[in-house]
Write a protein that holds these residues in place. Structure first.
Motif, PDB file in Angstrom:
ATOM      1  N   GLY A  54       0.928  -1.210   0.033  1.00  0.00           N
ATOM      2  CA  GLY A  54       0.013  -0.088   0.113  1.00  0.00           C
ATOM      3  C   GLY A  54       0.758   1.117   0.084  1.00  0.00           C
ATOM      4  N   ARG A  55       2.199   0.949   0.097  1.00  0.00           N
ATOM      5  CA  ARG A  55       3.179   2.301   0.109  1.00  0.00           C
ATOM      6  C   ARG A  55       3.460   2.314  -1.312  1.00  0.00           C
ATOM      7  NH1 ARG A  55       7.882   1.526   4.415  1.00  0.00           N
ATOM      8  NH2 ARG A  55       7.892   3.811   3.651  1.00  0.00           N
ATOM      9  N   THR A  56       3.569   3.433  -1.580  1.00  0.00           N
ATOM     10  CA  THR A  56       4.054   3.842  -3.175  1.00  0.00           C
ATOM     11  C   THR A  56       5.135   5.102  -3.026  1.00  0.00           C
ATOM     12  OG1 THR A  56       3.353   4.424  -5.421  1.00  0.00           O
ATOM     13  CG2 THR A  56       2.502   5.596  -3.608  1.00  0.00           C
ATOM     14  N   ALA A  57       5.851   4.959  -4.104  1.00  0.00           N
ATOM     15  CA  ALA A  57       7.114   6.072  -3.987  1.00  0.00           C
ATOM     16  C   ALA A  57       6.263   7.460  -4.407  1.00  0.00           C
ATOM     17  CB  ALA A  57       8.022   5.607  -5.301  1.00  0.00           C
ATOM     18  N   LYS A  94      -2.429   2.958  -7.387  1.00  0.00           N
ATOM     19  CA  LYS A  94      -3.835   2.994  -7.084  1.00  0.00           C
ATOM     20  C   LYS A  94      -4.818   4.052  -7.736  1.00  0.00           C
ATOM     21  CE  LYS A  94      -2.349   3.176  -3.126  1.00  0.00           C
ATOM     22  NZ  LYS A  94      -1.820   3.194  -1.743  1.00  0.00           N
ATOM     23  N   PRO A  95      -5.863   4.034  -7.861  1.00  0.00           N
ATOM     24  CA  PRO A  95      -6.796   5.157  -8.436  1.00  0.00           C
ATOM     25  C   PRO A  95      -6.131   6.558  -7.682  1.00  0.00           C
ATOM     26  CG  PRO A  95      -8.056   3.117  -8.017  1.00  0.00           C
ATOM     27  CD  PRO A  95      -6.911   2.970  -7.374  1.00  0.00           C
ATOM     28  N   VAL A 112       0.652  -2.377 -13.224  1.00  0.00           N
ATOM     29  CA  VAL A 112      -0.471  -2.422 -12.190  1.00  0.00           C
ATOM     30  C   VAL A 112      -0.806  -3.826 -11.650  1.00  0.00           C
ATOM     31  CG1 VAL A 112      -2.917  -2.045 -11.492  1.00  0.00           C
ATOM     32  CG2 VAL A 112      -1.671  -0.603 -13.304  1.00  0.00           C
ATOM     33  N   GLY A 113      -0.465  -4.074 -10.382  1.00  0.00           N
ATOM     34  CA  GLY A 113      -0.419  -5.420  -9.818  1.00  0.00           C
ATOM     35  C   GLY A 113      -1.892  -5.668  -9.203  1.00  0.00           C
ATOM     36  N   LYS A 127      -9.092   5.333 -16.153  1.00  0.00           N
ATOM     37  CA  LYS A 127      -9.746   6.568 -16.039  1.00  0.00           C
ATOM     38  C   LYS A 127      -8.811   7.788 -15.604  1.00  0.00           C
ATOM     39  CE  LYS A 127     -13.819   8.808 -14.477  1.00  0.00           C
ATOM     40  NZ  LYS A 127     -14.962   8.876 -13.463  1.00  0.00           N
ATOM     41  N   GLU A 128      -8.241   7.582 -14.500  1.00  0.00           N
ATOM     42  CA  GLU A 128      -7.564   8.614 -13.891  1.00  0.00           C
ATOM     43  C   GLU A 128      -6.086   8.742 -14.431  1.00  0.00           C
ATOM     44  OE1 GLU A 128      -8.631  10.867 -11.639  1.00  0.00           O
ATOM     45  OE2 GLU A 128     -10.517   9.927 -11.789  1.00  0.00           O
TER      46      GLU A 128
END
Length: 130
Positions: A54-57, A94-95, A112-113, A127-128
């Motif tokens: 759930g962490r992202t750069a 994530k969106p 995307v995983g 979409k985003e």
């Protein structure tokens, strides 16, 4: 089309070793390819510390590593090969973070995983992403 993933663990990032790790992984994976073979792959920056956590750069962090990977490609192959290389980001996409990531010029797309397993979530990412 093969996707070659490179990325560091959290302790390596915190110790300031991201570039060394990515350089070693780059050369150990694609370094032996011919320029023609190299032109048929994608590279994904997959920070290990972000996979499934759930962490992202941050967008700036991701862009810096993408820029570094492109520099590795230029040194190993050529400026032309480096400019044509597609580098994807793939760490907990994530969106709610895709717009910031895709706003970075260095990022050519997303890998995307887990979010792709939920149709609504994946549709929102598409979409985003603009």
């Amino acid at each position: 089309m093969p996707i070659v993933c490179v990325g560091e663990k959290l302790a390596e990032r915190e110790a300031g070793h991201t570039e060394n790790i990515c350089r070693t992984q780059f050369h150990g994976s694609v370094g032996a390819l011919t320029p023609e073979e190299f032109s048929r792959i994608l590279i994904a920056y997959e920070p290990v510390w972000a996979i499934g956590t759930g962490r992202t750069a941050t967008p700036d962090m991701a862009a810096a590593v993408h820029r570094f990977i492109r520099q590795c490609a230029e040194k190993q192959f050529s400026a032309g090969h480096a400019s044509k290389l597609r580098i994807l980001y793939g760490g907990s996409v994530k969106p709610d973070n895709i717009q910031g990531l895709m706003a970075q010029e260095e990022l050519d797309g997303a890998l995307v995983g887990g979010a792709s397993l939920d149709a609504k979530s994946f549709a929102n990412i598409v979409k985003e992403s603009g």
